[in-house]
Design a protein around this motif. Structure first.
Motif, PDB file in Angstrom:
ATOM      1  N   ALA A 158       0.658  -1.188  -0.077  1.00 25.32           N
ATOM      2  CA  ALA A 158       0.004   0.110   0.016  1.00 25.32           C
ATOM      3  C   ALA A 158       0.771   1.107  -0.242  1.00 25.32           C
ATOM      4  CB  ALA A 158      -1.011  -0.172   1.283  1.00 25.32           C
ATOM      5  N   ASP A 159       0.397   2.238  -0.752  1.00 19.36           N
ATOM      6  CA  ASP A 159       1.021   3.567  -0.740  1.00 19.36           C
ATOM      7  C   ASP A 159       0.102   4.630  -0.395  1.00 19.36           C
ATOM      8  OD1 ASP A 159      -0.071   3.737  -3.088  1.00 19.36           O
ATOM      9  OD2 ASP A 159       1.586   3.786  -4.377  1.00 19.36           O
ATOM     10  N   TYR A 160      -0.989   4.280  -0.133  1.00 20.04           N
ATOM     11  CA  TYR A 160      -2.058   5.216   0.206  1.00 20.04           C
ATOM     12  C   TYR A 160      -3.280   4.908   0.855  1.00 20.04           C
ATOM     13  CZ  TYR A 160      -5.605   4.326  -3.437  1.00 20.04           C
ATOM     14  OH  TYR A 160      -6.591   3.707  -4.242  1.00 20.04           O
ATOM     15  N   LEU A 161      -3.917   5.515   1.631  1.00 17.79           N
ATOM     16  CA  LEU A 161      -5.103   5.019   2.360  1.00 17.79           C
ATOM     17  C   LEU A 161      -6.408   5.908   1.943  1.00 17.79           C
ATOM     18  CD1 LEU A 161      -6.037   6.797   5.141  1.00 17.79           C
ATOM     19  CD2 LEU A 161      -3.783   6.220   5.760  1.00 17.79           C
ATOM     20  N   ALA A 162      -7.557   5.196   1.919  1.00 14.70           N
ATOM     21  CA  ALA A 162      -8.566   6.167   1.889  1.00 14.70           C
ATOM     22  C   ALA A 162      -9.569   6.239   3.286  1.00 14.70           C
ATOM     23  CB  ALA A 162      -9.604   5.449   0.742  1.00 14.70           C
ATOM     24  N   PHE A 163     -10.090   7.464   3.435  1.00 10.65           N
ATOM     25  CA  PHE A 163     -10.930   7.501   4.603  1.00 10.65           C
ATOM     26  C   PHE A 163     -12.147   6.897   4.514  1.00 10.65           C
ATOM     27  CE2 PHE A 163      -7.694  10.780   5.286  1.00 10.65           C
ATOM     28  CZ  PHE A 163      -7.663  10.698   6.680  1.00 10.65           C
ATOM     29  N   ASN A 164     -12.924   6.011   5.238  1.00  9.49           N
ATOM     30  CA  ASN A 164     -14.145   5.504   5.145  1.00  9.49           C
ATOM     31  C   ASN A 164     -15.437   6.493   4.962  1.00  9.49           C
ATOM     32  OD1 ASN A 164     -13.435   2.643   5.190  1.00  9.49           O
ATOM     33  ND2 ASN A 164     -13.156   2.628   7.148  1.00  9.49           N
ATOM     34  N   LYS A 165     -15.143   7.614   5.765  1.00 11.26           N
ATOM     35  CA  LYS A 165     -16.071   8.660   5.404  1.00 11.26           C
ATOM     36  C   LYS A 165     -16.130   9.442   4.382  1.00 11.26           C
ATOM     37  CE  LYS A 165     -15.626  12.469   7.925  1.00 11.26           C
ATOM     38  NZ  LYS A 165     -15.571  13.435   9.330  1.00 11.26           N
TER      39      LYS A 165
END
Length: 413
Positions: free
Chosen positions: A104-111
């Motif tokens: 992984a090189d990024y994350l996405a917020f659930n909201k």
């Protein structure tokens, strides 16, 4: 440093709805692919955001042009964060890769939001960073650079139509270490004429009197980040009306009747009839939960069973010094046959209480679970004479089904 960060003047974002459709007609503009939209540079971009004390880290952006006429459209916006400004493999995608090759090189917020603005607390951002980097108390840095961007798309079920990404903005943050807890499983609550006192109370304070939670499924694995999974409820249903409510008790997203033995989510629309079953009898209600409440689904299945009927079930344990007969659990059904029981238990910090379920008169019929006395469990299928169930610190809603032996221990939110 101020606790509230204001990210420039907010752009006006028109959020009225129209049906997204690729077919052109008199009333529907043609959906086109936007070419750009802009995430605004924040006023705090040249400062270091102290995540432990930042109450409101705000973001605003322009509205992508989804029609030639720039007609208002209900786009969905997702905020993404990367430590390297590379957005190729998401954290969720890497976790689902069984080969282990993807990093992984990024994350996405659930909201997500349908507005051209959103905000997060510093602690929300910090939690995501700890989960992404796997920081410990010793390895959490005092300074971290991150890049933020926004993704816009038209939601059509699980599809993302005409997706476009904004520019990215570099931010500096000061993290802090806080031990992570898995997100609690998403829960739905019954209210109705025959549930508890029958007063249809939709607030959290009415839990155990007017509204009652469903059961965690002992055979289901819940997503540790979103809390999504399957929850169930098996009991005798009269012909009286009821509804299913999300955790926050919002009637606008309740499950309402779509005919006998069928329900549908209001999805923010007009109210409808109370749910009911025909004929009265035993039914299994199953909800597949979704972080977006309106996307959760529900089924009702009639059960051909004739279980033993108990007048009372008790809970007993170290919390009451194993004093017989134990504490009476609350029957969920106000009248008629009942097989689901409720109890609220508070466990002091640092303690583990041990519990079992039993009939009042004697120990011949009692239910326990686990390999060893005191093993902590939040759900399972208890058996006669099983081990004592461990309950950790916190305040808990305890549900027990005397037909299946299923128990569910849900943290009070």
């Amino acid at each position: 440093m101020k606790n509230k960060y204001i990210l420039g003047a907010l752009l006006i974002c028109i959020t009225s709805l129209f049906t997204a459709c690729t077919d052109d007609n008199d009333s529907n503009p043609t959906l086109i692919q936007p070419t750009e939209f802009v995430l605004n540079a924040p006023a705090y971009a040249n400062e270091t955001v102290d995540l432990q004390h930042a109450a409101d880290v705000a973001f605003t952006w322009s509205q992508p042009k989804y029609t030639a006429e720039n007609a208002p459209i209900n786009a969905t916006y997702e905020v993404q964060l990367s430590p390297t400004n590379s957005f190729t493999v998401s954290k969720k995608e890497a976790e689902g890769d069984e080969s282990g090759d993807k990093v992984a090189d990024y994350l996405a917020f659930n909201k997500t939001t349908t507005l051209c603005k959103t905000s997060f607390t510093g602690k929300e951002i910090d939690k995501e960073l700890i989960g992404f980097f796997g920081w410990t108390e010793e390895t959490t840095p005092n300074y971290q650079e991150v890049y933020v961007r926004v993704v816009s798309y038209i939601a059509e079920g699980t599809k993302r139509l005409n997706q476009i990404e904004s520019n990215s903005i570099k931010l500096a943050v000061k993290p802090f270490y806080e031990k992570l807890k898995d997100t609690a499983p998403l829960m739905w609550y019954f209210v109705g004429d025959n549930f508890g006192d029958g007063k249809w109370g939709n607030k959290a304070v009415a839990t155990g009197t007017s509204r009652f939670p469903m059961f965690l499924d002992s055979e289901c694995t819940y997503d540790k980040n979103s809390g999504e999974g399957v929850i169930t409820y098996l009991n005798y249903f009269t012909s009286q009306g009821w509804k299913l409510l999300p955790e926050d008790g919002n009637w606008d997203f309740a499950f309402i009747a779509d005919g006998a033995n069928k329900v549908v989510n209001r999805k923010g629309g007009a109210d409808g009839a109370n749910c009911w079953v025909d004929p009265a009898g035993y039914y299994l209600v199953k909800v597949t939960t979704n972080k977006t409440t309106k996307e959760s689904t529900c089924t009702i299945e009639k059960q051909d069973i004739t279980p033993t009927v108990y007048n009372q079930i008790c809970i007993i344990g170290s919390f009451n010094d194993w004093t017989t007969p134990g504490e009476n659990m609350i029957p969920v059904n106000k009248e008629g046959e009942n097989h689901v029981w409720f109890y609220e238990l508070k466990v002091d910090p640092g303690k583990v209480e041990q519990i079992k379920f039993k009939i009042p008169d004697n120990w011949d019929t009692n239910w326990g679970f686990g390999s060893n006395d005191g093993d902590i469990a939040t759900c399972g299928k208890a058996t006669n004479g099983g081990k004592n169930i461990g309950v950790g610190e916190g305040t808990w809603y305890i549900m027990f089904n005397d037909i299946t032996g299923e128990f569910s221990i849900i943290e009070k939110q």
